[in-house]
Design a protein around this motif. Sequence first.
Motif, mmCIF file in Angstrom:
data_model
loop_
_atom_site.group_PDB
_atom_site.id
_atom_site.type_symbol
_atom_site.label_atom_id
_atom_site.label_comp_id
_atom_site.label_asym_id
_atom_site.label_seq_id
_atom_site.Cartn_x
_atom_site.Cartn_y
_atom_site.Cartn_z
ATOM 1 N N PHE A 80 80.474 -25.441 14.502
ATOM 2 C CA PHE A 80 79.678 -25.281 15.711
ATOM 3 C C PHE A 80 80.510 -24.657 16.812
ATOM 4 N N ILE A 82 81.488 -24.409 20.823
ATOM 5 C CA ILE A 82 81.450 -25.200 22.050
ATOM 6 C C ILE A 82 81.289 -24.238 23.211
ATOM 7 N N ASP A 83 80.458 -24.608 24.157
ATOM 8 C CA ASP A 83 80.204 -23.704 25.275
ATOM 9 C C ASP A 83 81.524 -23.279 25.918
ATOM 10 N N THR A 85 82.258 -22.490 28.734
ATOM 11 C CA THR A 85 82.504 -22.982 30.094
ATOM 12 C C THR A 85 83.087 -24.389 30.101
ATOM 13 N N LEU A 86 83.145 -25.030 28.942
ATOM 14 C CA LEU A 86 83.658 -26.400 28.905
ATOM 15 C C LEU A 86 85.146 -26.393 28.554
ATOM 16 N N LEU A 96 87.937 -38.452 22.749
ATOM 17 C CA LEU A 96 86.553 -38.660 23.205
ATOM 18 C C LEU A 96 85.737 -39.260 22.070
ATOM 19 N N VAL B 30 75.963 -26.672 33.542
ATOM 20 C CA VAL B 30 76.534 -25.449 32.984
ATOM 21 C C VAL B 30 76.962 -25.680 31.533
ATOM 22 N N TRP B 31 77.677 -26.759 31.266
ATOM 23 C CA TRP B 31 78.169 -27.010 29.904
ATOM 24 C C TRP B 31 77.018 -27.187 28.927
ATOM 25 N N ARG B 33 73.975 -26.035 29.306
ATOM 26 C CA ARG B 33 73.002 -24.938 29.458
ATOM 27 C C ARG B 33 71.632 -25.448 29.914
ATOM 28 N N ARG B 149 82.292 -39.976 29.746
ATOM 29 C CA ARG B 149 82.795 -39.664 28.405
ATOM 30 C C ARG B 149 81.667 -39.483 27.390
ATOM 31 N N LEU B 152 80.232 -36.089 28.016
ATOM 32 C CA LEU B 152 81.121 -35.016 27.556
ATOM 33 C C LEU B 152 80.970 -34.829 26.057
ATOM 34 N N MET B 153 80.929 -35.960 25.349
ATOM 35 C CA MET B 153 80.814 -35.906 23.893
ATOM 36 C C MET B 153 79.485 -35.262 23.490
ATOM 37 N N SER B 155 77.887 -33.140 25.265
ATOM 38 C CA SER B 155 77.981 -31.715 25.600
ATOM 39 C C SER B 155 78.694 -30.954 24.500
ATOM 40 N N VAL B 156 79.661 -31.600 23.844
ATOM 41 C CA VAL B 156 80.379 -30.936 22.755
ATOM 42 C C VAL B 156 79.450 -30.784 21.547
ATOM 43 N N HIS B 157 78.809 -31.853 21.130
ATOM 44 C CA HIS B 157 77.953 -31.814 19.945
ATOM 45 C C HIS B 157 77.093 -33.074 19.901
#
Lengths: 264, 267
Positions: A80, A82-83, A85-86, A96, B30-31, B33, B149, B152-153, B155-157
């Motif tokens: 996948f 990752i954006d 911007t992150l 995490l 932003v992250w 979208r 947290r 964030l996770m 946002s990653v997937h």
Amino acid sequence: MPTETPPLIEVSDVSVRLGGQEVLKHVDLNIHAGEIVTLIGPNGAGKTTLLRVVLGLLNPTRGRVMCRRGVTFGYVPQRFAIDPTLPMTVRRFLSLPKRRSRTDIENALEEVGAGYTIDRELQALSGGEFQRVMLARGLLRRPDVLVLDEPLQGVDVGGQIALFDLIGRLRRAHGFAVLMVSHDLHLVMSSTDHVVCLNHHVCCHGEPEAVSRHPEYRELFGRDAGRALAIYHHAHDHGHDAHGNVVPLNRDGTPQRKTGSERE
Amino acid sequence: MMLEAEFLQRALLAGLGIAVVAGPLGCFVVWRRMAYFGTSLAHNAFLGIALGILLGIDPMFGIAAAAVAVALMLVFLQRQRRLADDTLLGILAHGGMALGLVAISFLEGVRVDLLTYLFGDVLAVGWGDLGWIYGAGAAMLAGLVPLWRPLLMISVHPELAAAEGIPVLPVRLAFMLMLAILVAIAMKVVGILLIVSMLIIPAAAARRFSSTPEAMAVSAVGAGVVAVVGGLFASIQWDLPSGPAMVVCATVLFSLSLVAGEFAKRA
């Protein structure tokens, strides 16, 4: 695979309907401690759906999934992006959502041969590096079952063999079971305990040798796939139409086509 | 000194309050979208305004209610997997806005100054508004700490997060509700049309100078604060509409960040 102990995960008679399509039909699958089970099958055969059901991300329409109490999963999803911007370094990603010490992270990365990536941004990793980082992430969770969805995607050919060897090595060192989806038949056949050939339903399953000789397997993947190993004919009782439905076989072993009158 | 005027102090405080909350929330927008999601929330403010006038309450509460409803509806509609998210959002955004405008036209004897809502009127912010901005803002920042947290996770997937035991739907919902409330309290400062810009432009400007998500959130707050202060002073100096002036200021900051990023790359 005859095993005395009950399986870690028992998928029994699972069917899944998604958007009116029956993606999985009456699927049974057992995963025992420490074994490598590989799902193969054509695109759209429901392999990822089955992984999602096993992981508890999707409830089956019918049937059930029994997990031994306290089973922990490590999950490596399909490659996948990752954006961009992150801002996220490998170290931060492995910390995490649970905080992990730098030593733990370093050790896990060293074990998968990706220690040097610790301060890189995730977006800057190559396909092979990314998969190794994902494996390290799996290791940090001390899983009983590591679930991998096409771990070789986006990895160059040389790297694929190394990555497969690594997965086998990690399994031996940590004793977890591996459930993975793979397209690469040759690699699958050489380093798997149990192969499940899926095309909405379980076409055939067993040890790689036996599956590679199975006519349904050869029908799905073409004759060449079988030629890689010894070709062996044995009795088979059904074929598939374009939707993966089970249909009877003609005399010459090709699947029968439904005639207009049989259609509903 | 021009800051002696009390209405200017209030305007400045209101802008700063919004910038501080919009920084970290905007990073996630932003992250993940979600810019179009923000726009949909803002468009539905028209429905909220109509609701507020109809019920005789501050439109801010109506806007919050409408935005929360849109967030919940989106989550509900996403469960059927036939239409893409942006199509669903388009339906919600424009359907809600049109319904709001129709409803407003029915309100007899009420003259609604839509321009105030569209572009905000930070100079008319009262102490009561400030109370809401700071009260809700502090609650959101406090709520964001434990969500940070997991968010964030996600946002990653999102699937990976779910497989690892993060309650994805509740966390997503909490975040959407925060955005809904931010839209409501920010409406007076920059207006419906420009709210999303205060979320995404400072965050985008912060990206090049941040190596961790937290640094980016802090830099986004910084960029937002500069935009608010700069925009407000420009608006007083040259008699510009204050909301748009802040957004122009943020956009200039973003452009400078691009140029600075290019120089940093070459150096």
